[in-house]
Design a protein around this motif. Sequence first.
Motif, PDB file in Angstrom:
ATOM      1  N   CYS A  49       0.800  -1.227   0.000  1.00 32.31           N
ATOM      2  CA  CYS A  49       0.000   0.000   0.000  1.00 32.31           C
ATOM      3  C   CYS A  49       0.839   1.287   0.000  1.00 32.31           C
ATOM      4  O   CYS A  49       0.402   2.310  -0.515  1.00 32.31           O
ATOM      5  CB  CYS A  49      -0.926   0.028   1.216  1.00 32.31           C
TER       6      CYS A  49
ATOM      7  N   CYS B 211       1.634   4.001  -2.935  1.00 31.76           N
ATOM      8  CA  CYS B 211       0.682   5.064  -3.297  1.00 31.76           C
ATOM      9  C   CYS B 211       0.225   5.880  -2.094  1.00 31.76           C
ATOM     10  O   CYS B 211      -0.005   7.080  -2.219  1.00 31.76           O
ATOM     11  CB  CYS B 211      -0.537   4.461  -3.980  1.00 31.76           C
ATOM     12  N   HIS B 212       0.095   5.240  -0.941  1.00 28.79           N
ATOM     13  CA  HIS B 212      -0.469   5.910   0.231  1.00 28.79           C
ATOM     14  C   HIS B 212       0.574   6.598   1.111  1.00 28.79           C
ATOM     15  O   HIS B 212       0.292   6.958   2.246  1.00 28.79           O
ATOM     16  CB  HIS B 212      -1.297   4.914   1.056  1.00 28.79           C
ATOM     17  N   SER B 213       1.782   6.792   0.552  1.00 27.34           N
ATOM     18  CA  SER B 213       2.808   7.545   1.276  1.00 27.34           C
ATOM     19  C   SER B 213       2.981   8.938   0.693  1.00 27.34           C
ATOM     20  O   SER B 213       3.894   9.661   1.066  1.00 27.34           O
ATOM     21  CB  SER B 213       4.147   6.798   1.242  1.00 27.34           C
TER      22      SER B 213
ATOM     23  N   ALA C  49      -4.574   9.405  -3.396  1.00 23.83           N
ATOM     24  CA  ALA C  49      -4.612   8.319  -2.413  1.00 23.83           C
ATOM     25  C   ALA C  49      -4.390   8.926  -1.020  1.00 23.83           C
ATOM     26  O   ALA C  49      -3.398   9.616  -0.802  1.00 23.83           O
ATOM     27  CB  ALA C  49      -3.521   7.297  -2.713  1.00 23.83           C
TER      28      ALA C  49
ATOM     29  N   LYS D  65      -3.086   9.636   2.470  1.00 28.98           N
ATOM     30  CA  LYS D  65      -1.846   9.229   3.129  1.00 28.98           C
ATOM     31  C   LYS D  65      -2.137   8.621   4.499  1.00 28.98           C
ATOM     32  O   LYS D  65      -3.132   8.947   5.139  1.00 28.98           O
ATOM     33  CB  LYS D  65      -0.901  10.418   3.302  1.00 28.98           C
ATOM     34  N   LYS D  66      -1.236   7.761   4.916  1.00 30.15           N
ATOM     35  CA  LYS D  66      -1.319   7.166   6.240  1.00 30.15           C
ATOM     36  C   LYS D  66      -1.294   8.276   7.278  1.00 30.15           C
ATOM     37  O   LYS D  66      -0.469   9.165   7.231  1.00 30.15           O
ATOM     38  CB  LYS D  66      -0.138   6.203   6.472  1.00 30.15           C
TER      39      LYS D  66
ATOM     40  N   TRP E  86      -9.044  10.732   5.471  1.00 30.96           N
ATOM     41  CA  TRP E  86      -9.694   9.446   5.722  1.00 30.96           C
ATOM     42  C   TRP E  86     -11.121   9.600   6.239  1.00 30.96           C
ATOM     43  O   TRP E  86     -11.954   8.715   6.034  1.00 30.96           O
ATOM     44  CB  TRP E  86      -8.878   8.615   6.712  1.00 30.96           C
TER      45      TRP E  86
ATOM     46  N   MET F 225      -4.022   2.616   8.559  1.00 30.15           N
ATOM     47  CA  MET F 225      -3.661   3.789   7.763  1.00 30.15           C
ATOM     48  C   MET F 225      -4.442   5.027   8.178  1.00 30.15           C
ATOM     49  O   MET F 225      -3.930   6.137   8.084  1.00 30.15           O
ATOM     50  CB  MET F 225      -3.934   3.545   6.270  1.00 30.15           C
ATOM     51  N   SER F 226      -5.668   4.850   8.618  1.00 28.66           N
ATOM     52  CA  SER F 226      -6.523   6.004   8.901  1.00 28.66           C
ATOM     53  C   SER F 226      -6.238   6.632  10.257  1.00 28.66           C
ATOM     54  O   SER F 226      -6.814   7.657  10.589  1.00 28.66           O
ATOM     55  CB  SER F 226      -7.989   5.595   8.815  1.00 28.66           C
TER      56      SER F 226
END
Length: 96
Positions: free
Chosen positions: A31, A34-36, A42, A44-45, A51, A94-95
């Motif tokens: 993940c 894309c989620h960085s 996307a 981010k964490k 979120w 992540m959220s």
Amino acid sequence: MKKLLLVASLAAVSFVAQAAQDPEAVFNRACGACHSGQLPMAPKKGDTAAWEPRLAKGMDTLVQSVTNGLNAMPPKGLCMDCSAEDYQAVIQWMSK
């Protein structure tokens, strides 16, 4: 006796519904690309503001989006060996 069976059944179901994989490990492997922050759409964490509207749709909807793919996210979000419970655990991780 019925109460005991009900409690035992619920305990068994909750045990089975546990994520099999460590959410951080899944994030780092599948993940994080894309989620960085590399993909602007996307979330981010740790970006709680990004979120929040997604979480408001419900966890089942989010897991379905990961499973089927959404926008630039491919089906299964690059985690081909993840279960629905794994996706849920990663989304929760992540959220936060």
